[in-house]
Enzyme design. Structure first.
Site, PDB file in Angstrom:
ATOM      1  N   ARG A 185       6.164  -5.362 -10.230  1.00  0.00           N
ATOM      2  CA  ARG A 185       7.608  -5.513 -10.421  1.00  0.00           C
ATOM      3  C   ARG A 185       8.086  -6.945 -10.279  1.00  0.00           C
ATOM      4  NH1 ARG A 185      10.783  -1.059  -7.058  1.00  0.00           N
ATOM      5  NH2 ARG A 185       9.546  -2.097  -5.476  1.00  0.00           N
TER       6      ARG A 185
ATOM      7  N   GLU B 134     -10.973   1.524  15.758  1.00  0.00           N
ATOM      8  CA  GLU B 134     -10.250   0.299  15.400  1.00  0.00           C
ATOM      9  C   GLU B 134      -9.614  -0.290  16.650  1.00  0.00           C
ATOM     10  OE1 GLU B 134      -8.184   0.679  11.280  1.00  0.00           O
ATOM     11  OE2 GLU B 134      -8.009   2.603  12.268  1.00  0.00           O
TER      12      GLU B 134
ATOM     13  N   HIS C  23     -12.327   9.375   4.855  1.00  0.00           N
ATOM     14  CA  HIS C  23     -13.496   8.575   5.228  1.00  0.00           C
ATOM     15  C   HIS C  23     -14.528   9.348   6.072  1.00  0.00           C
ATOM     16  CE1 HIS C  23     -11.116   5.424   3.648  1.00  0.00           C
ATOM     17  NE2 HIS C  23     -10.377   5.222   4.709  1.00  0.00           N
TER      18      HIS C  23
ATOM     19  N   ASP D  28      -5.088  10.246   7.703  1.00  0.00           N
ATOM     20  CA  ASP D  28      -5.369   8.861   7.305  1.00  0.00           C
ATOM     21  C   ASP D  28      -6.871   8.551   7.298  1.00  0.00           C
ATOM     22  OD1 ASP D  28      -4.256   6.288   6.606  1.00  0.00           O
ATOM     23  OD2 ASP D  28      -4.920   5.558   8.560  1.00  0.00           O
TER      24      ASP D  28
ATOM     25  N   HIS E 129     -13.172   3.569  -0.026  1.00  0.00           N
ATOM     26  CA  HIS E 129     -13.979   2.352   0.026  1.00  0.00           C
ATOM     27  C   HIS E 129     -15.172   2.470   0.973  1.00  0.00           C
ATOM     28  CE1 HIS E 129     -11.202   1.446   3.368  1.00  0.00           C
ATOM     29  NE2 HIS E 129     -12.230   0.808   3.876  1.00  0.00           N
TER      30      HIS E 129
ATOM     31  N   LYS F  44      -7.011   4.306  16.934  1.00  0.00           N
ATOM     32  CA  LYS F  44      -6.456   2.946  16.942  1.00  0.00           C
ATOM     33  C   LYS F  44      -6.459   2.422  18.376  1.00  0.00           C
ATOM     34  CE  LYS F  44      -4.630   3.292  12.695  1.00  0.00           C
ATOM     35  NZ  LYS F  44      -5.193   2.504  11.606  1.00  0.00           N
TER      36      LYS F  44
HETATM   37  P1  NAD Z   1       2.304  -3.148  -1.435  1.00  0.00           P
HETATM   38  O1  NAD Z   1       3.595  -2.529  -1.003  1.00  0.00           O
HETATM   39  O2  NAD Z   1       1.848  -4.400  -0.768  1.00  0.00           O
HETATM   40  O3  NAD Z   1       2.359  -3.433  -3.005  1.00  0.00           O
HETATM   41  C1  NAD Z   1       2.936  -2.527  -3.901  1.00  0.00           C
HETATM   42  C2  NAD Z   1       2.785  -3.060  -5.301  1.00  0.00           C
HETATM   43  O4  NAD Z   1       3.346  -2.076  -6.181  1.00  0.00           O
HETATM   44  C3  NAD Z   1       3.521  -4.371  -5.573  1.00  0.00           C
HETATM   45  O5  NAD Z   1       2.721  -5.155  -6.419  1.00  0.00           O
HETATM   46  C4  NAD Z   1       4.781  -3.906  -6.308  1.00  0.00           C
HETATM   47  O6  NAD Z   1       5.314  -4.884  -7.201  1.00  0.00           O
HETATM   48  C5  NAD Z   1       4.242  -2.735  -7.080  1.00  0.00           C
HETATM   49  N1  NAD Z   1       5.304  -1.784  -7.467  1.00  0.00           N
HETATM   50  C6  NAD Z   1       6.158  -1.114  -6.654  1.00  0.00           C
HETATM   51  N2  NAD Z   1       7.000  -0.364  -7.397  1.00  0.00           N
HETATM   52  C7  NAD Z   1       6.686  -0.572  -8.699  1.00  0.00           C
HETATM   53  C8  NAD Z   1       7.188  -0.100  -9.935  1.00  0.00           C
HETATM   54  N3  NAD Z   1       8.217   0.763 -10.003  1.00  0.00           N
HETATM   55  N4  NAD Z   1       6.586  -0.505 -11.062  1.00  0.00           N
HETATM   56  C9  NAD Z   1       5.544  -1.371 -11.034  1.00  0.00           C
HETATM   57  N5  NAD Z   1       5.018  -1.857  -9.903  1.00  0.00           N
HETATM   58  C10 NAD Z   1       5.585  -1.465  -8.741  1.00  0.00           C
HETATM   59  O7  NAD Z   1       1.206  -1.981  -1.299  1.00  0.00           O
HETATM   60  P2  NAD Z   1      -0.358  -2.125  -0.998  1.00  0.00           P
HETATM   61  O8  NAD Z   1      -0.547  -2.256   0.472  1.00  0.00           O
HETATM   62  O9  NAD Z   1      -0.952  -3.146  -1.889  1.00  0.00           O
HETATM   63  O10 NAD Z   1      -0.895  -0.658  -1.372  1.00  0.00           O
HETATM   64  C11 NAD Z   1      -1.031  -0.195  -2.692  1.00  0.00           C
HETATM   65  C12 NAD Z   1      -1.704   1.156  -2.682  1.00  0.00           C
HETATM   66  O11 NAD Z   1      -2.980   1.038  -2.076  1.00  0.00           O
HETATM   67  C13 NAD Z   1      -0.966   2.239  -1.882  1.00  0.00           C
HETATM   68  O12 NAD Z   1      -1.182   3.474  -2.494  1.00  0.00           O
HETATM   69  C14 NAD Z   1      -1.674   2.208  -0.539  1.00  0.00           C
HETATM   70  O13 NAD Z   1      -1.582   3.445   0.125  1.00  0.00           O
HETATM   71  C15 NAD Z   1      -3.094   1.940  -0.975  1.00  0.00           C
HETATM   72  N6  NAD Z   1      -3.942   1.320   0.051  1.00  0.00           N
HETATM   73  C16 NAD Z   1      -3.632   0.105   0.570  1.00  0.00           C
HETATM   74  C17 NAD Z   1      -4.461  -0.463   1.513  1.00  0.00           C
HETATM   75  C18 NAD Z   1      -4.183  -1.825   2.083  1.00  0.00           C
HETATM   76  O14 NAD Z   1      -5.030  -2.314   2.847  1.00  0.00           O
HETATM   77  N7  NAD Z   1      -3.085  -2.455   1.769  1.00  0.00           N
HETATM   78  C19 NAD Z   1      -5.615   0.214   1.933  1.00  0.00           C
HETATM   79  C20 NAD Z   1      -5.918   1.452   1.367  1.00  0.00           C
HETATM   80  C21 NAD Z   1      -5.070   1.983   0.426  1.00  0.00           C
END
Ligand code: NAD
Length: 483
Positions: free
Chosen positions: A51, A216, A240, A235, A178, A331
């Protein structure tokens, strides 16, 4: 060691959520490492789609910074980093609207492998899948990668599966866990199914019990409000820990291919017995001086969500009947570690005078922070003093092969390359995820019905006392939580 990297086919990888935390911390630094290794062919492109109102140059700078911060890029790699960055593109795309989709259709090349990584909130998966279809961006050869969480119960997981199935065949869907991308997890399969030594012992005649620990040191601060809606069971355990349980317990697949492996994992989940509530201990970390309690971190003073769980389960089949599997995760524990331990039975009778210790062989497999494998064996303590026995670890870690910095990031990059190769072996199939929820749902519902209150535990400890008792009352003990 000689590197034997085989380049994958040229690809276009679109990362929805390409500006997000996961993309910047794990996905792009991992892809850069694959680029450095020579696995990512020249001409391949990574297209960030999110976005944020930035252009490709802005995105390149963002990712350059992210790789310096999270990818440990060395100065010597600057030239290569420039080459990698040149392969990045960015499009502002709205998952819920019209913006960016036509442009994405024009940008994508249909002659190369194309993959779409949904690194966004799961509530957007359906919108993305639908628009990829409507705007004719994905075809029958495209792949979609979906992040966890995959649902929060059986019904929502089924809905997600149905939504994805409207537009993609199961062979196109790559559900990421992962943990499955870790080198040691694959090594576990190599050890189990590539050696004669272990298979005859891998059953209830010789194995006393199995422990799986994912500990963790961090709390839930920062994402407390989000975590409070899920808890350790949703979670960590449902995905996992259950995946690790499957790999350790499954029968040998007829061959190492995606469906053969996943069929065997599914049988394990389906054979899991319902759990007796007395065999589960839930915990919440307590306040510790200036360190907030779980409830403070979660910003929910009445929270009943668990930040720790320990449970004992059994698999009802010929191989494992009667062998307890103890799972625990939490945790703010003593150390950050993930370990699977296969604890073999005591020797039945000691022939050595004065040797009263219950010697046990233990195969311990560490997944993080260091990946490794040890087999505990009993030997004579060297030197004079008669036949005194000691237990020593036989290190089965091939340190050179695993490399010194093996970490989560490795897992992500390996899995993404598998997506490009079209290999689903290390990804969860839809029916596996549903079966895992079908097992965990009644447990979670039971807590709700009983108003179950998690036990408090000290930060930096091994969890609540009751978790120790879970083992002690069966004359067993948890392995120490240490790095
Ligand atoms: P984040 O909130 O940091 O990023 C969200 C992303 O989605 C941003 O790039 C944002 O621009 C985009 N976005 C939001 N709404 C949008 C829309 N309407 N159209 C297009 N793009 C849109 O989230 P994150 O931490 O990167 O996590 C992303 C996914 O990965 C989630 O499902 C989360 O559960 C999963 N996840 C994250 C982690 C982690 O370590 N961060 C680990 C495991 C799983």
């Amino acid at each position: 060691m000689v590197s034997r990297v085989i380049p994958v086919e040229e690809f276009d990888l679109v990362i929805f959520g390409g500006t997000g935390d996961l993309a910047r911390r794990k996905i792009l630094p991992g892809l850069f490492r694959r680029f450095l290794s020579g696995q990512m062919p020249a001409g391949s492109r990574i297209i960030g789609a999110a976005r944020s109102d930035i252009d490709s140059d802005g995105y390149r700078q963002m990712i350059r910074d992210a790789i310096s911060e999270f990818g440990g890029a060395e100065k010597s790699e600057t030239g290569r980093l420039n080459d990698f960055i040149a392969q990045l593109h960015y499009l502002r795309v709205d998952a819920k609207g019209e913006a960016g989709w036509k442009e994405l259709h024009e940008l994508i090349r249909f002659k190369v492998v194309n993959a779409f990584y949904f690194s966004v909130a799961p509530s957007l998966f359906g919108d993305l899948a639908e628009r990829l279809h409507t705007f004719k961006i994905a075809d029958n050869d495209s792949r979609v990668v979906v992040e966890k969480p995959f649902g929060r119960d059986l019904v929502s997981a089924q809905e997600l599966n149905d939504t994805l199935a409207e537009h993609f065949d199961e062979t196109q869907i790559y559900r990421i866990d992962h943990y499955l991308g870790k080198e040691t997890v694959q090594n576990l399969m190599a050890v189990r199914f590539g050696n004669m030594l272990f298979e005859p012992l891998w059953n209830n005649h010789y194995v006393d019990h199995i422990q799986i620990t994912v500990a963790e040191t961090v709390g839930v601060g920062g994402r407390g409000a989000y975590y409070d809606k899920s808890g350790a069971m949703r979670d960590m355990v449902q995905n996992h820990l259950m995946q690790l349980l499957c790999l350790i317990a499954m029968e040998a697949p007829s061959q190492f291919d995606a469906d053969a492996v996943r069929d065997e994992k599914l049988k394990v989940i389906r054979a899991l017995q319902p759990i007796d509530p007395h065999h589960i201990v839930r915990g919440q970390y307590d306040v510790n001086g200036d360190e907030p309690s779980y409830r403070e971190d979660a910003e929910n003073p009445k929270s009943f969500t668990e930040s720790f769980i320990a449970l004992r389960c059994e698999i009802a089949n010929w191989r494992w009947a009667g062998v307890p599997f103890y799972l625990r995760t939490g945790k703010k524990l003593k150390a950050r570690t993930s370990e699977i331990a296969v604890v073999f039975k005591d020797i039945g009778h000691s022939i050595f005078p004065g040797d009263e210790k219950r010697h046990r062989n233990i195969l311990a497999i560490q997944l993080q922070p260091n990946e490794g494998m040890q087999l505990q064996v009993t030997i004579k303590e060297p030197g004079p003093g008669g036949m005194r026995l000691i237990d020593v670890p036989l290190d089965m870690t091939f340190a050179e092969a695993l490399g010194p910095d093996a970490d989560d990031t490795d897992a992500y990059e390996r899995l993404i390359m598998d997506v490009i190769r079209g290999n689903q072996t290390l990804f969860m199939r839809g029916d596996e995820v549903e079966a895992a929820w079908a097992w965990t749902d009644p447990i979670i519902e039971g807590w709700k019905a009983r108003n179950d209150v998690p036990k408090l535990y000290d930060q930096g400890s091994g969890g609540p006392e009751d978790a120790m008792a879970l083992m002690h009352r069966e004359e067993r003990r948890w392995r120490e939580i240490k790095e």
